[in-house]
Design an enzyme around this catalytic site. Sequence first.
Site, short mmCIF file in Angstrom:
data_model
loop_
_atom_site.label_atom_id
_atom_site.label_comp_id
_atom_site.label_asym_id
_atom_site.label_seq_id
_atom_site.Cartn_x
_atom_site.Cartn_y
_atom_site.Cartn_z
N HIS A 474 0.84 -1.19 0.00
CA HIS A 474 0.00 0.00 0.00
C HIS A 474 0.88 1.25 0.00
O HIS A 474 0.69 2.17 0.80
CB HIS A 474 -0.92 0.00 1.23
CG HIS A 474 -1.91 -1.12 1.23
ND1 HIS A 474 -2.59 -1.52 2.37
CD2 HIS A 474 -2.35 -1.93 0.23
CE1 HIS A 474 -3.41 -2.53 2.07
NE2 HIS A 474 -3.27 -2.80 0.78
N GLN A 475 1.85 1.30 -0.89
CA GLN A 475 2.77 2.43 -0.95
C GLN A 475 1.99 3.72 -1.21
O GLN A 475 1.09 3.75 -2.05
CB GLN A 475 3.79 2.22 -2.07
CG GLN A 475 4.63 0.97 -1.90
CD GLN A 475 4.07 -0.23 -2.63
OE1 GLN A 475 2.91 -0.27 -2.98
NE2 GLN A 475 4.92 -1.22 -2.88
#
Length: 538
Positions: A474-475
């Site tokens: 979930h950058q």
Amino acid sequence: MIDISSSEEHDFSTRARDNQARLTATLRHCYDFVVCRAGASGSVVARRLAENPEVQVLLLEAGGSDEAEAVLDPALWPTNLGSERDWSFQAEPNPHLNGRQLPLSMGKGLGGGSSINVMVWARGHRSDWDLFAEEAGDASWGYDNVLDIYRRIENWQGAPDPQYRGRGGPVWVEPAADPSPIAHALLDAAGEIGIPSFAHPNGRMMEGQGGAAISDMLVRDGRRHSLYRAYLRPWLDCPNLTVLTGALVHRVVFDGRRAVGVKFLHAGQVTTVGASFEIVLSLGAIQTPKVLMHSGIGDSAELGRHGIPVLQHLAGVGRNFQDHVSFGCTWESAEPIAPRSSGSEATLYWKSRPDLDAPDLLFCQVEFPVPSDRTAARGVPAHGWTMFAGLAQPASRGRLRLQSADPSATMAVEADFLSDPADMTTTRACVALCRALGNAPAFRPFVRGEAMPGDLKGDALDLYIRDAAVTYWHQSCTAKMERDAMSVVDATLKVYGVDGLRVADGSVMPRVTTGNTQAPCAIIGERAAEMIQKEHGL
């Protein structure tokens, strides 16, 4: 008897294919809008702009088609990791993870991450959106307005709940179908330790302290329903939307301080195409800062190290990197239980401390063992399940650095997971809660015993945590929307200091949302399109 739906689908597919072949055979020199990347946000922006037949939209995507069984079959999502549909980024060695380098998967192709992820639809917590509104100085980013958007875009297939759920929108959302008995056991175990369960995870549950629920999924008729399929694919037969795959964006072209075009690599040739209104970068939290830097927008010292002329000094480009980090706890099954659907059908959000008023822990049950590269050596059961649990609101912050002035060179990602001591404190509480859930009476009919970590204390527990840490992919947050010196975009997602350029993807988040990020990225795309349409009277 002829299957009308199959016949209509075949006719549409033929029209769309032929239309896109014509449009991409000879590109225009200039479009009204150029949107870079067909991911969870870019697919939304391109569709909404192309809804006006007078507007010419070009969408550039570095990857290829989503017509692959590994994409469309929910059970096959793990096979996409490390494939040609994954950018396969790699973080730098991290001393806080005992020197480990974590892979940072990110979708490459039509749909982006929404074509390779676990298909969970998680809207984020009320506190996330209210924080966005406060940081941006714009109430329309707040929870109440965002809830209205969610109701508008959803086609909810669960029990009616008009206060929170919508029908008739483009995004088909359904509760996980026929969940595994261990998914129901998780909800029962949560109740045994005082955590409430809810009918679905995207309403009242995410307005308070959290809870447990069967997951909401982007699955339709047993097939992945990515945000590309929800928004963009139905528009591919339109003459004003051009979708070019295999197009790797190098940089934005400027006339003075106005963005006027995009330089990209396609079929071995570097090409420039113009944009008469705006360019929208939706490349994700690693590629968007990279393209900004190569375009002369970023920290002047960082650009100067590589001889890139500075157009606009913005020290925050590539800073504030955030991701959800997980620490898998695994149980051995008493009898084999085959994973169903995506293999992840129950979710839970809770607090590491009683005094918190919003959850800071994220739990996704996975119906098979998920060790890290290090914890695999501790012994993985042939049959089991994993509490894929971690930090919903990490305190640690990383950064991205250029390694070369060559736009084809990869970025150095200094993720710095667990660099803030507060995260270790929260993680210890997270693991303790995992063990309380997995060892609760509700699971006794299904498990033979706890495989890992077991009852570890002190340094032994910390060693396990640092060895077990992996990412949810979930950058986010590397081009944040705020009003301080480290901000990159304003409340309308315009890049500070230049004209004609916006960012619409997870990089604009001031902090990572509580939960999986594809649903918030859809909201970012919707908000971007709405603001663009309003500004240009479309």
